[in-house]
Write an enzyme that holds these catalytic residues in place. Structure first.
Site, mmCIF file in Angstrom:
data_model
loop_
_atom_site.group_PDB
_atom_site.id
_atom_site.type_symbol
_atom_site.label_atom_id
_atom_site.label_comp_id
_atom_site.label_asym_id
_atom_site.label_seq_id
_atom_site.Cartn_x
_atom_site.Cartn_y
_atom_site.Cartn_z
ATOM 1 N N HIS A 178 12.468 10.429 7.964
ATOM 2 C CA HIS A 178 13.426 11.790 8.172
ATOM 3 C C HIS A 178 13.575 11.917 5.987
ATOM 4 O O HIS A 178 14.198 12.659 5.702
ATOM 5 C CB HIS A 178 14.574 11.472 8.343
ATOM 6 C CG HIS A 178 15.001 9.737 7.535
ATOM 7 N ND1 HIS A 178 16.578 9.709 7.803
ATOM 8 C CD2 HIS A 178 14.918 9.040 7.028
ATOM 9 C CE1 HIS A 178 16.986 8.558 7.418
ATOM 10 N NE2 HIS A 178 15.820 8.232 6.503
ATOM 11 N N GLY B 295 0.666 -1.687 0.100
ATOM 12 C CA GLY B 295 0.036 0.391 -0.118
ATOM 13 C C GLY B 295 0.745 1.545 0.370
ATOM 14 O O GLY B 295 1.869 1.235 0.001
ATOM 15 N N ASP B 296 -0.345 2.663 -0.065
ATOM 16 C CA ASP B 296 0.587 3.339 0.072
ATOM 17 C C ASP B 296 -0.012 4.675 1.349
ATOM 18 O O ASP B 296 -0.989 4.808 1.913
ATOM 19 C CB ASP B 296 0.517 4.708 -0.901
ATOM 20 C CG ASP B 296 1.238 6.032 -0.846
ATOM 21 O OD1 ASP B 296 1.671 6.180 -0.511
ATOM 22 O OD2 ASP B 296 0.386 6.782 -2.420
#
Length: 343
Positions: free
Chosen positions: A253, A233-234
């Site tokens: 980061h 998934g995203d």
């Protein structure tokens, strides 16, 4: 020679040589890559060898190889004895390809042209918002990796290598619950999830990432059988619901604050109130003391438009995303564990 009779304690005697040595840091990076490329550390695994022996084994030019090794030895990477033989040192040992937690893939990634070109563009980077990588390669890093399978494999191998010592350090330091589900968001190949599940036999886990790293996950094995699943998934769109501890290791980061807030809010929607979020990243100390996070911070600026952060910056960012920072736990590795709870 630029010297000063009133130089502060600890200041180099020859300031010209010191500054020029710093300016030629790219030479050290190239020398380190040369040793990694020719697998010199592997050749020394059975004991010390001379430059002649190493050159014969690696198909390199003896005088040139000797000069590279002599230079690396000034930084603790290998050691030359009085008989002219080279030895492995503690700093060089992780360059071996046949040891657990080898840093060989990480060194090859960090010294690859992809990163060298972006670092060389730093003078221009400070004139603009956004990463120089996109201006150089025509697409952001992660989009570029989707179109270049070789670069993607180099990146995934390098990140897995760099993460391995961090994974064990985090799993050893953080008090994961005895039971429940850990959701590793953007967890790559799952090294941290594997380390946590090994230490806590009743825990289950979800490894959430894109397809390329999931295809090479590290979770197979009888000891973890039935205790994990992967999900593609995203994390800008959604993440798995129902977890007890959510982990973002070396994720925030990579991104500027606005993108981080999108990730945090996506996590917040999936989490029940009071559930814990762990952000595993370098936490920058104040002052002028060296810290690997300060090096990474500049690299993130050029490659990904990301950044390392102070504890105060994390607190502000997490609060805007719906979380309250509860504590920062140092680890034996370079990152810290920033713990927050969903409000």
């Amino acid at each position: 020679m630029a010297t000063s009779p009133n130089r502060p304690t600890g200041e180099p005697r020859d300031l010209t040589a010191h500054l020029m040595d710093q300016a030629m840091g790219h030479v050290f990076s190239a020398a380190l890559r040369t040793a990694a490329h020719h697998r010199i550390a592997d050749q020394l695994a059975e004991g010390p060898r001379t430059a002649e022996q190493l050159a014969a084994a690696t198909g390199t030019h003896t005088p040139h190889l000797r000069r590279v090794l002599r230079y690396l030895a000034t930084r603790g990477i290998f050691r030359e004895d009085t008989a002219g033989a080279y030895h492995l040192t503690p700093a060089a040992a992780p360059l071996r390809t046949d040891v657990p937690d080898s840093l060989h893939p990480a060194v090859m990634m960090m010294t690859d042209e992809l990163l060298l070109r972006t670092s060389a563009a730093l003078p221009e980077s400070v004139r603009h918002d956004g990463a120089s990588f996109e201006r150089l390669f025509g697409a952001p890093l992660f989009e570029h990796l989707l179109s270049d399978p070789a670069a993607r494999r180099l990146f995934d191998d390098g990140m897995s290598s760099l993460s391995a010592p961090v994974d064990e350090a985090v799993a050893a330091v953080y008090p994961f619950p005895a039971t429940g589900t850990v959701v590793d968001i953007g967890g790559g190949r799952g090294g941290l999830l594997r380390a946590a599940l090994r230490r806590h036999p009743q825990l289950t886990g979800v490894l959430f990432d894109q397809a390329p790293p999931l295809a090479h996950h590290l979770l197979d094995g009888d000891e973890l059988k039935g205790r994990w699943r992967t999900q593609e998934g995203d994390f800008f769109a959604s993440v798995p619901e129902g977890g007890d501890v959510y982990v973002l290791k070396h994720v925030l980061h990579d991104w500027a604050d606005e993108a981080c807030l999108r990730i945090l809010r996506t996590c917040h929607r999936a989490m029940a109130a009071g559930r814990r979020l762990l952000v595993i990243d370098a936490v920058l100390p104040p002052g002028n003391a060296p810290h690997f996070g300060k090096t990474l911070d500049v690299a993130m600026m050029t490659v990904l438009d990301g950044q390392e952060r102070t504890s105060e910056e994390f607190a502000t960012l997490l609060s805007a995303g719906g979380f309250r920072l509860t504590r920062v736990l140092p680890t034996p590795a370079f990152p810290s564990i920033v713990e927050a709870v969903a409000e």
